[in-house]
Design a protein around this motif. Sequence first.
Motif, PDB file in Angstrom:
ATOM      1  N   PHE A   4       1.115  -1.303   0.230  1.00 48.44           N
ATOM      2  CA  PHE A   4       0.201   0.449   0.174  1.00 48.44           C
ATOM      3  C   PHE A   4       0.661   1.255  -0.052  1.00 48.44           C
ATOM      4  CE2 PHE A   4      -2.137   2.989   3.052  1.00 48.44           C
ATOM      5  CZ  PHE A   4      -2.851   3.610   2.222  1.00 48.44           C
ATOM      6  N   ILE A   5       0.850   2.309  -0.817  1.00 48.46           N
ATOM      7  CA  ILE A   5       1.514   2.995  -0.992  1.00 48.46           C
ATOM      8  C   ILE A   5       0.808   4.043  -1.302  1.00 48.46           C
ATOM      9  CG2 ILE A   5       3.764   4.562  -2.296  1.00 48.46           C
ATOM     10  CD1 ILE A   5       3.902   1.851  -3.272  1.00 48.46           C
ATOM     11  N   ASP A   6       0.898   5.977  -0.246  1.00 48.26           N
ATOM     12  CA  ASP A   6       0.129   6.675  -0.014  1.00 48.26           C
ATOM     13  C   ASP A   6       1.528   7.448  -1.136  1.00 48.26           C
ATOM     14  OD1 ASP A   6      -0.998   9.313   0.011  1.00 48.26           O
ATOM     15  OD2 ASP A   6      -1.611   9.433   1.689  1.00 48.26           O
ATOM     16  N   LEU A   7       0.595   7.895  -2.247  1.00 52.84           N
ATOM     17  CA  LEU A   7       1.952   8.913  -3.121  1.00 52.84           C
ATOM     18  C   LEU A   7       1.708  10.322  -2.811  1.00 52.84           C
ATOM     19  CD1 LEU A   7       1.330   7.221  -6.343  1.00 52.84           C
ATOM     20  CD2 LEU A   7       3.465   7.501  -4.909  1.00 52.84           C
ATOM     21  N   GLY A   8       2.345  10.575  -1.388  1.00 51.49           N
ATOM     22  CA  GLY A   8       2.129  11.999  -0.891  1.00 51.49           C
ATOM     23  C   GLY A   8       3.744  12.494  -0.627  1.00 51.49           C
ATOM     24  N   THR A   9       3.523  13.788  -0.278  1.00 56.15           N
ATOM     25  CA  THR A   9       4.870  14.102  -0.240  1.00 56.15           C
ATOM     26  C   THR A   9       5.708  13.543   0.367  1.00 56.15           C
ATOM     27  OG1 THR A   9       3.888  16.916  -0.075  1.00 56.15           O
ATOM     28  CG2 THR A   9       6.142  16.786   0.900  1.00 56.15           C
ATOM     29  N   ASN A  10       5.418  12.715   1.420  1.00 61.74           N
ATOM     30  CA  ASN A  10       5.765  11.753   2.093  1.00 61.74           C
ATOM     31  C   ASN A  10       6.159  10.558   1.553  1.00 61.74           C
ATOM     32  OD1 ASN A  10       6.724  13.447   4.606  1.00 61.74           O
ATOM     33  ND2 ASN A  10       5.287  12.697   6.203  1.00 61.74           N
ATOM     34  N   GLY A  11       5.875  10.233   0.944  1.00 58.23           N
ATOM     35  CA  GLY A  11       5.684   8.821   0.264  1.00 58.23           C
ATOM     36  C   GLY A  11       6.134   8.458   1.439  1.00 58.23           C
ATOM     37  N   GLU A  12       4.536   7.787   2.220  1.00 59.05           N
ATOM     38  CA  GLU A  12       4.570   6.759   3.182  1.00 59.05           C
ATOM     39  C   GLU A  12       4.061   4.852   2.126  1.00 59.05           C
ATOM     40  OE1 GLU A  12       2.728   9.302   6.698  1.00 59.05           O
ATOM     41  OE2 GLU A  12       1.686   9.639   4.662  1.00 59.05           O
ATOM     42  N   MET A  13       4.105   3.931   2.342  1.00 65.28           N
ATOM     43  CA  MET A  13       4.070   3.320   2.443  1.00 65.28           C
ATOM     44  C   MET A  13       3.805   2.104   3.770  1.00 65.28           C
ATOM     45  SD  MET A  13       7.176   2.391  -0.104  1.00 65.28           S
ATOM     46  CE  MET A  13       7.023   3.599  -0.992  1.00 65.28           C
ATOM     47  N   ALA A  14       3.307   0.604   3.219  1.00 66.85           N
ATOM     48  CA  ALA A  14       3.293  -0.739   4.065  1.00 66.85           C
ATOM     49  C   ALA A  14       3.238  -1.562   3.268  1.00 66.85           C
ATOM     50  CB  ALA A  14       2.271  -0.170   4.990  1.00 66.85           C
ATOM     51  N   LEU A  15       3.734  -2.422   4.236  1.00 62.28           N
ATOM     52  CA  LEU A  15       3.404  -3.642   3.031  1.00 62.28           C
ATOM     53  C   LEU A  15       3.025  -4.906   3.966  1.00 62.28           C
ATOM     54  CD1 LEU A  15       4.509  -5.782   0.810  1.00 62.28           C
ATOM     55  CD2 LEU A  15       7.009  -6.210   1.817  1.00 62.28           C
ATOM     56  N   ALA A  16       1.627  -5.809   3.372  1.00 62.40           N
ATOM     57  CA  ALA A  16       1.155  -6.778   4.749  1.00 62.40           C
ATOM     58  C   ALA A  16       2.153  -7.912   3.921  1.00 62.40           C
ATOM     59  CB  ALA A  16       0.066  -7.111   4.539  1.00 62.40           C
ATOM     60  N   VAL A  17       2.782  -8.997   4.946  1.00 62.04           N
ATOM     61  CA  VAL A  17       3.514 -10.251   4.537  1.00 62.04           C
ATOM     62  C   VAL A  17       3.443 -10.572   5.541  1.00 62.04           C
ATOM     63  CG1 VAL A  17       5.636  -8.952   4.651  1.00 62.04           C
ATOM     64  CG2 VAL A  17       5.114 -10.770   3.096  1.00 62.04           C
ATOM     65  N   ASN A  18       2.905 -12.058   5.801  1.00 66.69           N
ATOM     66  CA  ASN A  18       3.284 -12.859   6.696  1.00 66.69           C
ATOM     67  C   ASN A  18       2.654 -12.557   7.945  1.00 66.69           C
ATOM     68  OD1 ASN A  18       4.211 -14.711   4.739  1.00 66.69           O
ATOM     69  ND2 ASN A  18       6.360 -13.928   5.694  1.00 66.69           N
ATOM     70  N   GLY A  19       1.279 -12.333   7.843  1.00 66.08           N
ATOM     71  CA  GLY A  19       0.834 -11.307   8.772  1.00 66.08           C
ATOM     72  C   GLY A  19       1.570  -9.823   9.661  1.00 66.08           C
ATOM     73  N   ARG A  20       2.685  -9.527   9.415  1.00 62.03           N
ATOM     74  CA  ARG A  20       3.141  -8.737   9.573  1.00 62.03           C
ATOM     75  C   ARG A  20       3.002  -7.498   8.732  1.00 62.03           C
ATOM     76  NH1 ARG A  20       9.061  -8.799  12.166  1.00 62.03           N
ATOM     77  NH2 ARG A  20       7.599  -7.225  12.952  1.00 62.03           N
ATOM     78  N   LEU A  21       3.160  -6.279   9.297  1.00 57.47           N
ATOM     79  CA  LEU A  21       2.651  -4.993   8.737  1.00 57.47           C
ATOM     80  C   LEU A  21       4.643  -4.444   8.710  1.00 57.47           C
ATOM     81  CD1 LEU A  21      -0.456  -3.422   9.993  1.00 57.47           C
ATOM     82  CD2 LEU A  21       0.095  -4.425   7.502  1.00 57.47           C
ATOM     83  N   TYR A  22       4.895  -3.827   7.429  1.00 58.38           N
ATOM     84  CA  TYR A  22       6.391  -3.000   7.737  1.00 58.38           C
ATOM     85  C   TYR A  22       5.974  -1.783   6.672  1.00 58.38           C
ATOM     86  CZ  TYR A  22       8.216  -7.721   8.397  1.00 58.38           C
ATOM     87  OH  TYR A  22       8.831  -9.365   8.692  1.00 58.38           O
ATOM     88  N   VAL A  23       6.242  -1.263   7.366  1.00 60.96           N
ATOM     89  CA  VAL A  23       5.730   1.063   7.398  1.00 60.96           C
ATOM     90  C   VAL A  23       7.148   1.056   7.029  1.00 60.96           C
ATOM     91  CG1 VAL A  23       3.407   0.169   8.183  1.00 60.96           C
ATOM     92  CG2 VAL A  23       4.973   1.302   9.419  1.00 60.96           C
ATOM     93  N   THR A  24       7.161   2.411   6.317  1.00 58.67           N
ATOM     94  CA  THR A  24       7.684   3.178   5.594  1.00 58.67           C
ATOM     95  C   THR A  24       7.893   4.286   5.087  1.00 58.67           C
ATOM     96  OG1 THR A  24      10.462   3.377   5.512  1.00 58.67           O
ATOM     97  CG2 THR A  24       9.212   2.330   3.681  1.00 58.67           C
ATOM     98  N   SER A  25       8.732   5.638   5.116  1.00 59.01           N
ATOM     99  CA  SER A  25       8.004   6.845   4.081  1.00 59.01           C
ATOM    100  C   SER A  25       9.405   6.802   3.443  1.00 59.01           C
ATOM    101  CB  SER A  25       8.055   7.591   5.008  1.00 59.01           C
ATOM    102  OG  SER A  25       9.194   8.552   5.792  1.00 59.01           O
ATOM    103  N   VAL A  26       8.940   8.154   2.451  1.00 58.32           N
ATOM    104  CA  VAL A  26      10.856   8.789   1.573  1.00 58.32           C
ATOM    105  C   VAL A  26      10.264  10.039   1.627  1.00 58.32           C
ATOM    106  CG1 VAL A  26      11.147   6.276   0.548  1.00 58.32           C
ATOM    107  CG2 VAL A  26       9.311   8.530  -0.599  1.00 58.32           C
ATOM    108  N   ALA A  27      11.275  10.934   1.263  1.00 56.30           N
ATOM    109  CA  ALA A  27      11.290  12.201   0.341  1.00 56.30           C
ATOM    110  C   ALA A  27      10.920  12.112  -0.483  1.00 56.30           C
ATOM    111  CB  ALA A  27      12.959  12.473   1.308  1.00 56.30           C
ATOM    112  N   ALA A  28       9.726  12.710  -1.087  1.00 63.04           N
ATOM    113  CA  ALA A  28       9.133  11.950  -2.195  1.00 63.04           C
ATOM    114  C   ALA A  28       9.155  13.540  -3.169  1.00 63.04           C
ATOM    115  CB  ALA A  28       8.019  12.039  -2.265  1.00 63.04           C
ATOM    116  N   GLY A  29       9.006  14.658  -2.007  1.00 63.90           N
ATOM    117  CA  GLY A  29       8.450  15.633  -1.785  1.00 63.90           C
ATOM    118  C   GLY A  29       7.500  16.207  -2.539  1.00 63.90           C
ATOM    119  N   PRO A  30       6.862  17.477  -3.181  1.00 66.41           N
ATOM    120  CA  PRO A  30       5.358  17.991  -3.385  1.00 66.41           C
ATOM    121  C   PRO A  30       5.464  17.743  -4.910  1.00 66.41           C
ATOM    122  CG  PRO A  30       6.897  19.801  -2.825  1.00 66.41           C
ATOM    123  CD  PRO A  30       7.663  18.889  -2.420  1.00 66.41           C
ATOM    124  N   ALA A  31       6.378  17.165  -5.823  1.00 62.92           N
ATOM    125  CA  ALA A  31       6.144  17.423  -6.934  1.00 62.92           C
ATOM    126  C   ALA A  31       4.494  16.379  -7.379  1.00 62.92           C
ATOM    127  CB  ALA A  31       7.515  16.330  -7.429  1.00 62.92           C
TER     128      ALA A  31
END
Length: 556
Positions: free
Chosen positions: A235-262
């Motif tokens: 799951f990826i939110d295409l915003g300024t923070n570029g936040e994303m999550a991955l559901a795999v094997n019953g776990r949730l992994y999340v991160t964010s990238v400095a995508a900027g406001p483009a």
Amino acid sequence: MKNTFYGIAVDIGTTTVAMSLMQWEKNSGNASADGELTENADGRETGKKKNVGGHEAGEREEACEIFSVTFTNPQRKAALGSDVLSRAKNAASDERVAERMRQLIRNQIAGYAKSFLERAGIKEDCPIIISGNTTMLHIFSGLPTGGLLRAPFIPGDISLRHETIDFDESMLYEESVWKTGEPHDSGNAQCEGGVRSGGRLRATVFPCISAFVGGDIVAGIYALDLTEKKEPTMFIDLGTNGEMALAVNGRLYVTSVAAGPAFEGGNISIGMAAVEGAISHVKIKSGFCRTDWLKSEDSHLQGRKNITAGETEGGIRAGGSKGKAKTDQSAKGARYRPTNEVSCRPRGTIFTSQRWHPTGQDKSDTACGNRGEKTDIIGRTEKRSMDYPRGICGSGLFDAVAEMYLDGIIDCHGTLSDRYIDEGFPIYIRDAGHRLLLKQDDIRAFQTAKAAVCAGAMTLLRAAGADTKDVDEVLLAGSFGEYLDLHSAATVGLLPGHLMEKARAVGNTSLAGAEKLLTHPEDEQQIVEIVNRCAQVSLADDLYFKEAYIRNMDIW
């Protein structure tokens, strides 16, 4: 017999803010949120229905959107920062600036909330649920932002919280896209505590995961039932923070990238939010450029439409056919995504077009954008087009870069051809005084944003011990997600090939999560559990991320 309730959902984005007034029903004899029995309301079967299947009989079974509005974040219009970092810095630098930013967003939300209630004829209290990224929620709540700017990046209060806010009048900006329902009699409608049309606003604020993974991604995980996915899902939110999550094997992994406001029109010379006047789609063929742009409908004329729930085609929140909303128990988690009418055009939005030739000669049948030509409106038959666009939003930028690459206007490195390198490529020309030119720096800003998202997704998969081939589905969200052309996203290399093949747009899931919590306040503990289940992946010192970022800068 059923009782009718109302509430307001809000998604505070760095660039745009989205709000909706929701109506839902539950069987009579059931207690409201405060435990008291309520009277039955008018309960007419109108509105944009949303499946909330999977709950026991007697709980709230359906919800419909009466009004919704999207507007530019007033903090951005007041030149208080175009991205999250600058916004946090400005708030941390001066308490007076922080207070001004806080009042700007609160007053704007309160003003639209009051307008919602007045238009709907609602005189009782209504709940309001607010989602957004960590920085925006800090500013909204008056929390210090200094801890978000430097290591170890410790945020303020990021728990799920309830706030009471003074209701002040505000001047509403006209730059907004209204999607409205037909006037209706609210009857004896009930509301369960929140904003009163006269005085105070009582809000529930979504919790955040960290300084850089906010309530918007939590709301998205909740809206999409990501924790219940059987197969690996990204799951990826295409915003300024570029936040994303991955559901795999019953776990949730999340991160964010400095995508900027483009992606949201920020730091682009002709960029703007996905509001009225924004170019949302671009097609280029043999030097011809055709643009589609947005125009808000006349505010009260749109007839409301029902959604057939449980469908899995598409992912755009558009209107469907009239009739009772169906519940598909086998499509659990699809309640806020699909409809029975697949369309890139949001309900109540006009698309108008113009064709332009690089020599400056208009090759269309009528001059300069077919002004006065009748064009489509979702939910209505036809309407005169607006005169001309004012800028380009994220989906239009995706289209423009992809089409420029396919037409040879830029190369695989994103460099403009000699003909356009100095002034930029004209996306739209009305006359000598109104030219929308996409410049080299604009393309570079887009490249850095898409490279960050691609590298972040690859690094997240690596941290979870998964491969692109393992992922069953990729869900792309964002404020402009309703308009995103996945073919354009694939052309520019937003994600690795195997992931892009499995991608679909799901619209504004942050707002969808707030809407869902409105109708199911008992889910607050479930949301807290989502936050506790998330394992954050840090990219700050990750060598693999840095290498992937550089590799994915090109257009491919």
